[in-house]
Design a protein around this motif. Sequence first.
Motif, PDB file in Angstrom:
ATOM      1  N   PRO A   1      -2.629  -2.390   7.211  1.00 56.68           N
ATOM      2  CA  PRO A   1      -2.371  -1.016   7.392  1.00 56.68           C
ATOM      3  C   PRO A   1      -3.913  -0.580   8.134  1.00 56.68           C
ATOM      4  CG  PRO A   1      -2.941  -1.584   4.907  1.00 56.68           C
ATOM      5  CD  PRO A   1      -2.962  -2.782   5.922  1.00 56.68           C
ATOM      6  N   THR A   2      -3.476   0.500   8.579  1.00 52.16           N
ATOM      7  CA  THR A   2      -4.771   1.287   9.444  1.00 52.16           C
ATOM      8  C   THR A   2      -4.661   2.737   8.906  1.00 52.16           C
ATOM      9  OG1 THR A   2      -5.036  -0.025  11.173  1.00 52.16           O
ATOM     10  CG2 THR A   2      -5.795   2.110  11.429  1.00 52.16           C
ATOM     11  N   LEU A   3      -5.486   3.157   8.636  1.00 51.96           N
ATOM     12  CA  LEU A   3      -5.779   4.617   7.857  1.00 51.96           C
ATOM     13  C   LEU A   3      -6.462   5.583   9.138  1.00 51.96           C
ATOM     14  CD1 LEU A   3      -6.181   4.437   3.986  1.00 51.96           C
ATOM     15  CD2 LEU A   3      -3.975   4.697   5.351  1.00 51.96           C
ATOM     16  N   LEU A   4      -6.128   6.447   9.591  1.00 51.35           N
ATOM     17  CA  LEU A   4      -6.890   7.472  10.419  1.00 51.35           C
ATOM     18  C   LEU A   4      -7.067   8.708   9.672  1.00 51.35           C
ATOM     19  CD1 LEU A   4      -4.846   6.776  13.877  1.00 51.35           C
ATOM     20  CD2 LEU A   4      -7.142   5.812  12.853  1.00 51.35           C
TER      21      LEU A   4
ATOM     22  N   MET B   1       1.031  -1.119  -0.033  1.00 56.11           N
ATOM     23  CA  MET B   1       0.002  -0.019  -0.096  1.00 56.11           C
ATOM     24  C   MET B   1       0.727   1.353   0.057  1.00 56.11           C
ATOM     25  SD  MET B   1      -3.219   1.090   2.305  1.00 56.11           S
ATOM     26  CE  MET B   1      -3.261   2.654   2.867  1.00 56.11           C
ATOM     27  N   ALA B   2       2.157   1.159   0.275  1.00 56.82           N
ATOM     28  CA  ALA B   2       2.898   2.146   0.383  1.00 56.82           C
ATOM     29  C   ALA B   2       2.944   2.913  -0.894  1.00 56.82           C
ATOM     30  CB  ALA B   2       4.389   1.840   0.757  1.00 56.82           C
ATOM     31  N   PRO B   3       3.160   2.455  -1.929  1.00 54.49           N
ATOM     32  CA  PRO B   3       3.052   3.440  -3.061  1.00 54.49           C
ATOM     33  C   PRO B   3       1.847   4.283  -3.451  1.00 54.49           C
ATOM     34  CG  PRO B   3       4.072   1.198  -3.737  1.00 54.49           C
ATOM     35  CD  PRO B   3       3.256   1.094  -2.263  1.00 54.49           C
ATOM     36  N   GLU B   4       0.827   3.715  -3.018  1.00 52.67           N
ATOM     37  CA  GLU B   4      -0.597   4.332  -3.352  1.00 52.67           C
ATOM     38  C   GLU B   4      -0.775   5.328  -2.189  1.00 52.67           C
ATOM     39  OE1 GLU B   4      -3.039   3.043  -5.460  1.00 52.67           O
ATOM     40  OE2 GLU B   4      -1.626   1.616  -6.193  1.00 52.67           O
ATOM     41  N   PHE B   5      -0.323   5.088  -1.185  1.00 56.28           N
ATOM     42  CA  PHE B   5      -0.296   6.285   0.059  1.00 56.28           C
ATOM     43  C   PHE B   5       0.647   7.320  -0.592  1.00 56.28           C
ATOM     44  CE2 PHE B   5       1.278   7.965   4.061  1.00 56.28           C
ATOM     45  CZ  PHE B   5       0.089   7.954   4.903  1.00 56.28           C
ATOM     46  N   GLU B   6       1.816   7.072  -0.810  1.00 54.10           N
ATOM     47  CA  GLU B   6       2.838   8.038  -1.531  1.00 54.10           C
ATOM     48  C   GLU B   6       2.100   8.748  -2.562  1.00 54.10           C
ATOM     49  OE1 GLU B   6       6.444   6.138  -1.767  1.00 54.10           O
ATOM     50  OE2 GLU B   6       6.712   5.693   0.331  1.00 54.10           O
TER      51      GLU B   6
ATOM     52  N   LYS C   1     -12.068  11.282  12.139  1.00 51.81           N
ATOM     53  CA  LYS C   1     -13.356  11.384  11.492  1.00 51.81           C
ATOM     54  C   LYS C   1     -13.735   9.890  11.054  1.00 51.81           C
ATOM     55  CE  LYS C   1     -13.738  15.564   9.450  1.00 51.81           C
ATOM     56  NZ  LYS C   1     -13.865  16.375   8.785  1.00 51.81           N
ATOM     57  N   GLU C   2     -12.423   9.031  10.780  1.00 50.38           N
ATOM     58  CA  GLU C   2     -12.770   7.568  10.241  1.00 50.38           C
ATOM     59  C   GLU C   2     -11.543   6.977  10.404  1.00 50.38           C
ATOM     60  OE1 GLU C   2     -15.097   5.272   6.418  1.00 50.38           O
ATOM     61  OE2 GLU C   2     -14.349   7.527   6.091  1.00 50.38           O
ATOM     62  N   ARG C   3     -11.994   5.529  10.546  1.00 50.17           N
ATOM     63  CA  ARG C   3     -10.779   4.753  10.888  1.00 50.17           C
ATOM     64  C   ARG C   3     -10.986   3.361  10.014  1.00 50.17           C
ATOM     65  NH1 ARG C   3      -7.556   2.757  15.019  1.00 50.17           N
ATOM     66  NH2 ARG C   3      -8.513   4.214  16.431  1.00 50.17           N
ATOM     67  N   ILE C   4     -10.028   3.094   8.991  1.00 53.06           N
ATOM     68  CA  ILE C   4     -10.108   2.048   8.062  1.00 53.06           C
ATOM     69  C   ILE C   4      -8.986   1.150   8.211  1.00 53.06           C
ATOM     70  CG2 ILE C   4     -10.028   1.464   5.450  1.00 53.06           C
ATOM     71  CD1 ILE C   4     -11.687   4.134   5.089  1.00 53.06           C
ATOM     72  N   GLU C   5      -9.265  -0.004   8.260  1.00 55.18           N
ATOM     73  CA  GLU C   5      -8.063  -1.162   8.462  1.00 55.18           C
ATOM     74  C   GLU C   5      -8.036  -2.123   7.125  1.00 55.18           C
ATOM     75  OE1 GLU C   5      -8.126  -3.457  11.907  1.00 55.18           O
ATOM     76  OE2 GLU C   5      -8.416  -1.565  13.299  1.00 55.18           O
ATOM     77  N   GLY C   6      -6.939  -2.181   6.309  1.00 54.31           N
ATOM     78  CA  GLY C   6      -6.836  -2.726   5.365  1.00 54.31           C
ATOM     79  C   GLY C   6      -6.151  -1.769   4.112  1.00 54.31           C
ATOM     80  N   ALA C   7      -5.813  -2.449   3.213  1.00 50.73           N
ATOM     81  CA  ALA C   7      -5.203  -1.727   2.092  1.00 50.73           C
ATOM     82  C   ALA C   7      -6.108  -0.957   1.087  1.00 50.73           C
ATOM     83  CB  ALA C   7      -4.206  -2.584   1.129  1.00 50.73           C
ATOM     84  N   LEU C   8      -5.840   0.326   0.630  1.00 53.05           N
ATOM     85  CA  LEU C   8      -6.741   0.990  -0.240  1.00 53.05           C
ATOM     86  C   LEU C   8      -5.855   1.537  -1.404  1.00 53.05           C
ATOM     87  CD1 LEU C   8      -9.079   3.106   2.084  1.00 53.05           C
ATOM     88  CD2 LEU C   8      -9.627   1.109   0.924  1.00 53.05           C
ATOM     89  N   ARG C   9      -6.269   1.629  -2.376  1.00 48.71           N
ATOM     90  CA  ARG C   9      -5.709   2.153  -3.812  1.00 48.71           C
ATOM     91  C   ARG C   9      -5.756   3.562  -3.726  1.00 48.71           C
ATOM     92  NH1 ARG C   9      -6.723  -1.196  -8.985  1.00 48.71           N
ATOM     93  NH2 ARG C   9      -4.833  -0.648  -9.081  1.00 48.71           N
ATOM     94  N   LYS C  10      -4.686   4.349  -4.406  1.00 46.84           N
ATOM     95  CA  LYS C  10      -4.898   5.669  -4.278  1.00 46.84           C
ATOM     96  C   LYS C  10      -6.037   6.490  -4.404  1.00 46.84           C
ATOM     97  CE  LYS C  10      -3.396   9.669  -6.834  1.00 46.84           C
ATOM     98  NZ  LYS C  10      -3.441   9.938  -8.117  1.00 46.84           N
TER      99      LYS C  10
END
Length: 94
Positions: free
Chosen positions: A39-42, A1-6, A64-73
């Motif tokens: 991964p966790t996105l906050l 997920m790092a490339p999507e996050f970046e 505002k929201e918590r998401i666990e798991g990979a997401l695309r850009k």
Amino acid sequence: MAPEFEAAAKQYGSKVRFVKLDTDLELAMATRLNIMGLPTLLFLDKNPDVEGVEEGKAPVAVLKERIEGALRKDSIVSLCEYHFFGGEMPTQLM
């Protein structure tokens, strides 16, 4: 997920702050944020309505929201648009 996050971070530049936390090195912060899986996105926002914040102190962050798991850009960008810029709530995340 790092490339999507970046890639999402590059798209927003200084409009949105993207931060990575090494949960192995920052165990106390990971515990405080209740990070249980990776991964966790906050999605956090400053709370301008907090009374009694001392001058020079950072505003209190609001989850505002918590998401666990990979997401695309595209999904990360859609969530940022929704949470920070008044966009529509995403109907599908991938």
